[in-house]
Write a protein that holds these residues in place. Sequence first.
Motif, mmCIF file in Angstrom:
data_model
loop_
_atom_site.group_PDB
_atom_site.id
_atom_site.type_symbol
_atom_site.label_atom_id
_atom_site.label_comp_id
_atom_site.label_asym_id
_atom_site.label_seq_id
_atom_site.Cartn_x
_atom_site.Cartn_y
_atom_site.Cartn_z
ATOM 1 N N ASN A 182 0.931 -1.203 -0.001
ATOM 2 C CA ASN A 182 0.085 -0.004 0.135
ATOM 3 C C ASN A 182 0.988 1.155 0.000
ATOM 4 O OD1 ASN A 182 -2.298 -1.322 -0.220
ATOM 5 N ND2 ASN A 182 -2.297 -1.580 2.253
ATOM 6 N N GLU A 183 1.946 1.229 -0.713
ATOM 7 C CA GLU A 183 2.773 2.234 -0.992
ATOM 8 C C GLU A 183 3.025 2.568 -2.434
ATOM 9 O OE1 GLU A 183 4.357 4.292 1.206
ATOM 10 O OE2 GLU A 183 3.817 2.968 3.075
ATOM 11 N N ASP A 184 2.691 3.721 -2.812
ATOM 12 C CA ASP A 184 2.646 3.952 -4.119
ATOM 13 C C ASP A 184 3.670 3.475 -4.982
ATOM 14 O OD1 ASP A 184 0.361 5.664 -3.819
ATOM 15 O OD2 ASP A 184 1.428 7.423 -3.886
ATOM 16 N N ASP A 185 5.173 3.647 -4.827
ATOM 17 C CA ASP A 185 6.283 3.168 -5.633
ATOM 18 C C ASP A 185 6.779 2.209 -5.223
ATOM 19 O OD1 ASP A 185 5.556 5.063 -7.705
ATOM 20 O OD2 ASP A 185 6.603 6.779 -6.818
ATOM 21 N N GLU A 186 6.067 1.232 -4.212
ATOM 22 C CA GLU A 186 6.991 0.104 -3.678
ATOM 23 C C GLU A 186 6.159 -1.149 -3.972
ATOM 24 O OE1 GLU A 186 8.155 0.411 0.443
ATOM 25 O OE2 GLU A 186 9.265 2.265 -0.008
ATOM 26 N N ILE A 187 6.938 -2.206 -3.934
ATOM 27 C CA ILE A 187 6.615 -3.573 -3.944
ATOM 28 C C ILE A 187 7.130 -4.472 -3.052
ATOM 29 C CG2 ILE A 187 6.284 -5.607 -5.366
ATOM 30 C CD1 ILE A 187 6.410 -3.249 -7.834
ATOM 31 N N GLY A 188 6.449 -5.214 -2.253
ATOM 32 C CA GLY A 188 6.865 -6.137 -1.341
ATOM 33 C C GLY A 188 7.380 -7.444 -2.020
ATOM 34 N N PHE A 189 8.531 -7.790 -1.723
ATOM 35 C CA PHE A 189 9.191 -8.998 -2.224
ATOM 36 C C PHE A 189 9.513 -10.014 -1.267
ATOM 37 C CE2 PHE A 189 12.884 -11.179 -4.150
ATOM 38 C CZ PHE A 189 12.236 -11.561 -5.655
ATOM 39 N N VAL A 190 9.192 -11.223 -1.409
ATOM 40 C CA VAL A 190 9.582 -12.299 -0.538
ATOM 41 C C VAL A 190 10.382 -13.539 -1.355
ATOM 42 C CG1 VAL A 190 8.926 -14.275 1.028
ATOM 43 C CG2 VAL A 190 7.639 -11.897 1.056
ATOM 44 N N LEU A 191 11.422 -13.798 -1.005
ATOM 45 C CA LEU A 191 12.282 -14.815 -1.868
ATOM 46 C C LEU A 191 12.485 -16.049 -0.713
ATOM 47 C CD1 LEU A 191 13.619 -15.753 -4.173
ATOM 48 C CD2 LEU A 191 15.910 -14.758 -3.028
ATOM 49 N N TRP A 192 11.848 -17.169 -1.197
ATOM 50 C CA TRP A 192 12.209 -18.442 -0.399
ATOM 51 C C TRP A 192 13.156 -19.089 -1.202
ATOM 52 C CZ3 TRP A 192 10.754 -18.811 4.216
ATOM 53 C CH2 TRP A 192 9.456 -18.376 4.852
ATOM 54 N N ILE A 193 14.177 -19.666 -0.634
ATOM 55 C CA ILE A 193 15.287 -20.315 -1.310
ATOM 56 C C ILE A 193 15.238 -21.826 -0.713
ATOM 57 C CG2 ILE A 193 17.744 -20.766 -1.732
ATOM 58 C CD1 ILE A 193 17.911 -17.771 -1.299
ATOM 59 N N PHE A 194 14.815 -22.817 -1.518
ATOM 60 C CA PHE A 194 14.960 -24.148 -1.235
ATOM 61 C C PHE A 194 16.508 -24.599 -0.961
ATOM 62 C CE2 PHE A 194 11.195 -23.247 -3.247
ATOM 63 C CZ PHE A 194 10.234 -23.856 -2.638
ATOM 64 N N GLU A 195 16.690 -24.815 0.338
ATOM 65 C CA GLU A 195 18.168 -24.957 0.808
ATOM 66 C C GLU A 195 18.571 -26.507 0.303
ATOM 67 O OE1 GLU A 195 20.597 -22.935 2.770
ATOM 68 O OE2 GLU A 195 19.195 -22.119 1.565
ATOM 69 N N ALA A 196 17.775 -27.385 0.210
ATOM 70 C CA ALA A 196 18.182 -28.831 -0.153
ATOM 71 C C ALA A 196 18.747 -28.715 -1.683
ATOM 72 C CB ALA A 196 17.161 -29.913 0.105
ATOM 73 N N THR A 197 17.978 -28.055 -2.309
ATOM 74 C CA THR A 197 18.327 -27.845 -3.742
ATOM 75 C C THR A 197 19.483 -27.016 -3.987
ATOM 76 O OG1 THR A 197 16.001 -27.938 -4.313
ATOM 77 C CG2 THR A 197 17.490 -27.514 -6.121
ATOM 78 N N ARG A 198 19.518 -25.769 -3.269
ATOM 79 C CA ARG A 198 20.634 -24.746 -3.420
ATOM 80 C C ARG A 198 21.960 -25.422 -2.897
ATOM 81 N NH1 ARG A 198 23.783 -21.248 -0.308
ATOM 82 N NH2 ARG A 198 22.977 -22.180 1.535
ATOM 83 N N THR A 199 21.850 -26.247 -1.708
ATOM 84 C CA THR A 199 23.174 -26.814 -1.179
ATOM 85 C C THR A 199 23.497 -28.297 -1.788
ATOM 86 O OG1 THR A 199 21.939 -27.875 0.456
ATOM 87 C CG2 THR A 199 22.891 -25.357 0.681
ATOM 88 N N ASN A 200 22.891 -28.795 -2.853
ATOM 89 C CA ASN A 200 22.794 -30.036 -3.242
ATOM 90 C C ASN A 200 22.817 -31.258 -2.200
ATOM 91 O OD1 ASN A 200 22.941 -31.862 -5.623
ATOM 92 N ND2 ASN A 200 25.040 -31.908 -5.608
ATOM 93 N N GLY A 201 21.967 -30.970 -1.365
ATOM 94 C CA GLY A 201 21.600 -31.849 -0.111
ATOM 95 C C GLY A 201 22.259 -31.639 1.125
ATOM 96 N N GLU A 202 23.386 -30.746 1.078
ATOM 97 C CA GLU A 202 24.077 -30.556 2.328
ATOM 98 C C GLU A 202 23.185 -30.105 3.363
ATOM 99 O OE1 GLU A 202 27.728 -27.836 3.444
ATOM 100 O OE2 GLU A 202 27.952 -28.552 1.677
ATOM 101 N N LEU A 203 22.162 -29.285 3.157
ATOM 102 C CA LEU A 203 21.176 -28.864 4.073
ATOM 103 C C LEU A 203 19.977 -29.248 3.573
ATOM 104 C CD1 LEU A 203 22.518 -24.954 4.661
ATOM 105 C CD2 LEU A 203 23.101 -27.093 6.189
ATOM 106 N N SER A 204 18.964 -29.908 4.299
ATOM 107 C CA SER A 204 17.691 -30.093 3.868
ATOM 108 C C SER A 204 16.593 -29.886 5.242
ATOM 109 C CB SER A 204 17.836 -31.391 3.436
ATOM 110 O OG SER A 204 18.102 -32.139 4.553
ATOM 111 N N GLY A 205 15.532 -29.809 4.668
ATOM 112 C CA GLY A 205 14.256 -30.024 5.553
ATOM 113 C C GLY A 205 13.632 -28.515 5.682
ATOM 114 N N PHE A 206 14.311 -27.535 5.313
ATOM 115 C CA PHE A 206 13.891 -26.168 5.536
ATOM 116 C C PHE A 206 14.168 -25.342 4.228
ATOM 117 C CE2 PHE A 206 18.303 -25.913 6.474
ATOM 118 C CZ PHE A 206 18.715 -24.763 6.533
ATOM 119 N N GLU A 207 13.587 -24.244 4.146
ATOM 120 C CA GLU A 207 13.781 -23.074 3.238
ATOM 121 C C GLU A 207 14.178 -21.820 3.899
ATOM 122 O OE1 GLU A 207 10.354 -24.346 3.087
ATOM 123 O OE2 GLU A 207 11.271 -25.862 2.010
ATOM 124 N N ARG A 208 15.075 -21.086 3.231
ATOM 125 C CA ARG A 208 15.536 -19.763 3.857
ATOM 126 C C ARG A 208 14.706 -18.609 3.035
ATOM 127 N NH1 ARG A 208 20.453 -19.127 6.191
ATOM 128 N NH2 ARG A 208 20.849 -21.340 5.455
#
Length: 156
Positions: free
Chosen positions: A104-130
């Motif tokens: 609800n701000e004229d020139d702003e947009i809210g942005f949320v980024l969820w990174i899937f940690e299992a995919t990002r780290t090739n399985g090193e971290l898993s079970g959650f998103e950042r």
Amino acid sequence: MPLLRSVRGDVSFQLDFLRTSFLNYDSTKNDVEKWLPIYFSCTVGNETYSVSPDVNPTLNLFEIKNMLTKFREVIETKKRGEIFNLISISTYEFYYEMELFDPNEDDEIGFVLWIFEATRTNGELSGFERGFRYYVSLETLETFKKEIEQDLLEFL
């Protein structure tokens, strides 16, 4: 290098197309079957969360076009001075998920980024998103969209 930087400048999301052996683009195929290698990262302050080189992430052309269409819809809605509902953009291979919302701000947009940690780290971290939630200017989202479109044209 398409970069979606926060209003404060301390958070950013980068998305690049790469020419690697994982490029699978045949103009006779459907967009869902045209895979383009990517690099993505999110930088928050002094920390960067990037995809492991072992993952070799790709997006298909359908996903990319869908993302650009949703960005365009948000931009046009904001320019008309209207409020938009939550928009979600996901990747088939679970690399990341984006949410755009109207603060609800004229020139702003809210942005949320969820990174899937299992995919990002090739399985090193898993079970959650950042996840990271920040605000971008309308102009910044427009520039990000245009840079992706330009890179895509040059890439193909």
